[in-house]
Design an enzyme around this catalytic site. Structure first.
Site, PDB file in Angstrom:
ATOM      1  N   GLY A 131      -0.623  -9.986  12.326  1.00  0.00           N
ATOM      2  CA  GLY A 131      -1.306  -8.725  12.636  1.00  0.00           C
ATOM      3  C   GLY A 131      -2.152  -8.153  11.526  1.00  0.00           C
ATOM      4  O   GLY A 131      -2.205  -6.941  11.351  1.00  0.00           O
ATOM      5  N   HIS A 184       0.817  -1.223   0.000  1.00  0.00           N
ATOM      6  CA  HIS A 184       0.000   0.000   0.000  1.00  0.00           C
ATOM      7  C   HIS A 184       0.849   1.271   0.000  1.00  0.00           C
ATOM      8  O   HIS A 184       0.369   2.336   0.375  1.00  0.00           O
ATOM      9  CB  HIS A 184      -0.961   0.002   1.201  1.00  0.00           C
ATOM     10  CG  HIS A 184      -2.008  -1.071   1.121  1.00  0.00           C
ATOM     11  ND1 HIS A 184      -2.685  -1.549   2.209  1.00  0.00           N
ATOM     12  CD2 HIS A 184      -2.484  -1.770   0.057  1.00  0.00           C
ATOM     13  CE1 HIS A 184      -3.538  -2.489   1.820  1.00  0.00           C
ATOM     14  NE2 HIS A 184      -3.431  -2.647   0.518  1.00  0.00           N
ATOM     15  N   CYS A 228       4.631  23.841  -8.614  1.00  0.00           N
ATOM     16  CA  CYS A 228       3.832  23.921  -9.843  1.00  0.00           C
ATOM     17  C   CYS A 228       2.362  24.211  -9.540  1.00  0.00           C
ATOM     18  O   CYS A 228       1.555  24.355 -10.450  1.00  0.00           O
ATOM     19  CB  CYS A 228       3.955  22.622 -10.647  1.00  0.00           C
ATOM     20  SG  CYS A 228       2.891  21.297 -10.075  1.00  0.00           S
TER      21      CYS A 228
HETATM   22  P1  NAD Z   1      -6.604  -4.138  10.571  1.00  0.00           P
HETATM   23  O1  NAD Z   1      -6.674  -2.820  11.261  1.00  0.00           O
HETATM   24  O2  NAD Z   1      -7.743  -4.540   9.740  1.00  0.00           O
HETATM   25  O3  NAD Z   1      -6.369  -5.315  11.604  1.00  0.00           O
HETATM   26  C1  NAD Z   1      -5.395  -5.279  12.580  1.00  0.00           C
HETATM   27  C2  NAD Z   1      -5.223  -6.698  13.106  1.00  0.00           C
HETATM   28  O4  NAD Z   1      -4.192  -6.683  14.078  1.00  0.00           O
HETATM   29  C3  NAD Z   1      -6.461  -7.302  13.779  1.00  0.00           C
HETATM   30  O5  NAD Z   1      -6.709  -8.585  13.256  1.00  0.00           O
HETATM   31  C4  NAD Z   1      -6.069  -7.371  15.260  1.00  0.00           C
HETATM   32  O6  NAD Z   1      -6.648  -8.479  15.947  1.00  0.00           O
HETATM   33  C5  NAD Z   1      -4.582  -7.532  15.151  1.00  0.00           C
HETATM   34  N1  NAD Z   1      -3.797  -7.140  16.332  1.00  0.00           N
HETATM   35  C6  NAD Z   1      -4.141  -6.300  17.341  1.00  0.00           C
HETATM   36  N2  NAD Z   1      -3.135  -6.189  18.230  1.00  0.00           N
HETATM   37  C7  NAD Z   1      -2.130  -6.969  17.772  1.00  0.00           C
HETATM   38  C8  NAD Z   1      -0.827  -7.280  18.235  1.00  0.00           C
HETATM   39  N3  NAD Z   1      -0.331  -6.736  19.359  1.00  0.00           N
HETATM   40  N4  NAD Z   1      -0.065  -8.145  17.524  1.00  0.00           N
HETATM   41  C9  NAD Z   1      -0.564  -8.705  16.385  1.00  0.00           C
HETATM   42  N5  NAD Z   1      -1.781  -8.445  15.889  1.00  0.00           N
HETATM   43  C10 NAD Z   1      -2.549  -7.581  16.568  1.00  0.00           C
HETATM   44  O7  NAD Z   1      -5.252  -4.086   9.796  1.00  0.00           O
HETATM   45  P2  NAD Z   1      -4.914  -4.477   8.332  1.00  0.00           P
HETATM   46  O8  NAD Z   1      -5.479  -5.832   8.044  1.00  0.00           O
HETATM   47  O9  NAD Z   1      -3.477  -4.276   8.174  1.00  0.00           O
HETATM   48  O10 NAD Z   1      -5.691  -3.422   7.397  1.00  0.00           O
HETATM   49  C11 NAD Z   1      -5.715  -2.057   7.647  1.00  0.00           C
HETATM   50  C12 NAD Z   1      -5.267  -1.205   6.473  1.00  0.00           C
HETATM   51  O11 NAD Z   1      -4.982   0.088   6.977  1.00  0.00           O
HETATM   52  C13 NAD Z   1      -3.999  -1.673   5.831  1.00  0.00           C
HETATM   53  O12 NAD Z   1      -4.263  -1.903   4.514  1.00  0.00           O
HETATM   54  C14 NAD Z   1      -2.961  -0.561   5.999  1.00  0.00           C
HETATM   55  O13 NAD Z   1      -2.627  -0.031   4.737  1.00  0.00           O
HETATM   56  C15 NAD Z   1      -3.646   0.527   6.736  1.00  0.00           C
HETATM   57  N6  NAD Z   1      -3.009   0.875   8.041  1.00  0.00           N
HETATM   58  C16 NAD Z   1      -1.654   0.896   8.154  1.00  0.00           C
HETATM   59  C17 NAD Z   1      -1.069   1.227   9.377  1.00  0.00           C
HETATM   60  C18 NAD Z   1       0.443   1.225   9.497  1.00  0.00           C
HETATM   61  O14 NAD Z   1       1.119   1.502   8.501  1.00  0.00           O
HETATM   62  N7  NAD Z   1       1.006   0.871  10.661  1.00  0.00           N
HETATM   63  C19 NAD Z   1      -1.860   1.520  10.482  1.00  0.00           C
HETATM   64  C20 NAD Z   1      -3.257   1.514  10.323  1.00  0.00           C
HETATM   65  C21 NAD Z   1      -3.817   1.168   9.087  1.00  0.00           C
HETATM   66 ZN    ZN Z   2       4.145  19.698  -9.045  1.00  0.00          ZN
END
Ligand code: NAD
Ligand code: ZN
Length: 253
Positions: A188, A120, A151
Site C-alpha cells: 500500500g 514519519h 509555556c
Molecule cells: P500514497 O498516498 O502515496 O499511496 C497510497 C498507495 O496505496 C497507492 O499506491 C494506492 O494504489 C495504494 N492503495 C489504494 N488502495 C489500497 C488498498 N486497499 N490496499 C493496498 N494498497 C492500496 O501513500 P504513501 O506512499 O504511504 O505516502 C503518503 C504519505 O502520507 C506517507 O508518507 C504518510 O506519512 C502520509 N499518510 C499517512 C496516512 C496514515 O497514517 N494512514 C494517511 C495518508 C497519508
Molecule cells: Zn511548552
C-alpha cells in the site's frame, strides 16, 4: 492472484528475515484516506501549503485547520483491518522481523505488531515547539487552534513534515533491516516519498525478493519488485498470513 499468494507464502514461510514496508494504502480499508489519488487530500490542498514544515512555521493555525485537526478526527475513529493483523501474525510466527511504516496512525501496534518503525512519526502524540513537552493528542483542547502549551509554545504533531529529517535512528534501522532482509513485502505505498521510497531499492540491491501488494502498479513494479500481487491489502495480506500458517505444520514437522 491465487498463484502469486501461494508463491509469496512459500517465500515468506522459508525465511525468518522478512520485512514489511507499508504506506497509506494499508489503512484505506480502515477508513483513513490516502493523500494522493482520487479523493485524496492533495486534490484539495497543495502539500507544500499544509504539510511542509515551513508552511507550519509560517501559519500553524492554517495547518492545524486544514490538515491536523481533520486527520485527528479520522484517526480517532479508525481501527486495524485484516492487513494490519496479517502482518502481526507473520511477526508472531517468526517470519517478519519488523514493519517499517510511513503511516502515522498507530494501527500496526493496535493490531499487535511489536517491532514497528514509525518512519514519519505518530499523530497520537504532540510536542511543544518551545519546551518539547509531549502529550497525547486527545488531551489537547482544540477549541482554539493552534493549541498551546502552558509555556506559550505551539503544539505540533510528533511526526515528520516535508522538509524535515527522518529521525536518524529510525532511518539507520530501516536501512539496516532493508539491506539485511531476504524478503521485503511492500504494502500500500506508491513509493514516491523519499527517503522511504529507496528502501525497496536497498533490499533489491542486497539480493532480497521484493513483493508488492497494491491494487495498482507503482514505480517499483517491473523494475524493483519481483512481482505485484494486485488487490486490496486486507484481502491479500490476510490470505498470505493464512497461507503461511497453513504451510507451517509441514515445515515444523
Ligand atoms: P500514497 O498516498 O502515496 O499511496 C497510497 C498507495 O496505496 C497507492 O499506491 C494506492 O494504489 C495504494 N492503495 C489504494 N488502495 C489500497 C488498498 N486497499 N490496499 C493496498 N494498497 C492500496 O501513500 P504513501 O506512499 O504511504 O505516502 C503518503 C504519505 O502520507 C506517507 O508518507 C504518510 O506519512 C502520509 N499518510 C499517512 C496516512 C496514515 O497514517 N494512514 C494517511 C495518508 C497519508
Ligand atoms: Zn511548552
Amino acid at each position: 492472484m491465487k498463484d502469486l499468494i501461494a508463491r509469496a507464502a512459500r517465500e515468506l514461510a522459508a525465511t525468518r528475515r522478512a520485512v514489511a514496508l507499508t504506506g497509506a494504502g494499508i489503512s484505506i480499508e480502515s477508513g483513513i484516506p490516502p493523500f494522493r489519488g482520487p479523493g485524496g487530500l492533495w486534490e484539495k490542498v497543495d502539500p507544500m501549503e499544509v504539510a511542509h514544515i515551513d508552511a507550519f512555521r509560517r501559519n500553524p493555525q492554517k495547518v492545524w485547520a486544514l490538515l491536523i485537526r481533520g486527520m485527528q478526527t479520522v484517526l480517532a475513529k479508525a481501527a486495524p483491518n485484516p492487513a494490519h493483523r496479517g502482518l502481526a501474525t507473520l511477526e508472531a510466527l517468526g517470519h517478519l522481523q519488523a514493519v517499517i511504516t510511513q503511516n502515522v496512525d498507530g494501527l500496526h501496534q493496535q493490531a499487535g505488531s511489536r517491532d514497528v518503525i514509525e518512519f514519519h512519526g505518530n499523530f497520537a502524540w504532540q510536542r511543544c515547539m518551545i519546551c518539547e513537552r509531549r502529550c497525547r493528542s486527545e488531551e489537547l483542547d482544540l477549541a482554539t487552534i493552534p493549541p498551546r502549551c502552558d509555556c506559550g509554545g505551539i503544539y505540533r504533531p510528533d511526526c515528520v513534515f516535508f522538509g524535515e529529517m527522518i529521525p536518524p535512528e529510525h532511518l539507520a534501522r530501516a536501512q539496516q533491516l532493508s539491506a539485511g532482509c531476504q524478503v521485503m513485502l511492500v504494502v500500500g505505498t506508491s513509493a514516491t516519498v523519499h527517503p522511504a521510497a529507496m528502501l525497496p531499492h536497498l533490499a533489491r540491491n542486497a539480493g532480497a525478493r521484493v513483493i508488492e501488494v497494491n491494487p495498482e502498479p507503482t514505480p517499483l513494479t517491473g523494475t524493483v519488485s519481483d512481482y505485484l500481487i494486485s488487490g486490496p491489502a486486507s484481502k491479500v495480506v490476510d490470505a498470505l498470513a493464512s497461507a503461511v500458517t497453513a504451510l507451517r505444520p509441514t515445515l515444523d514437522g
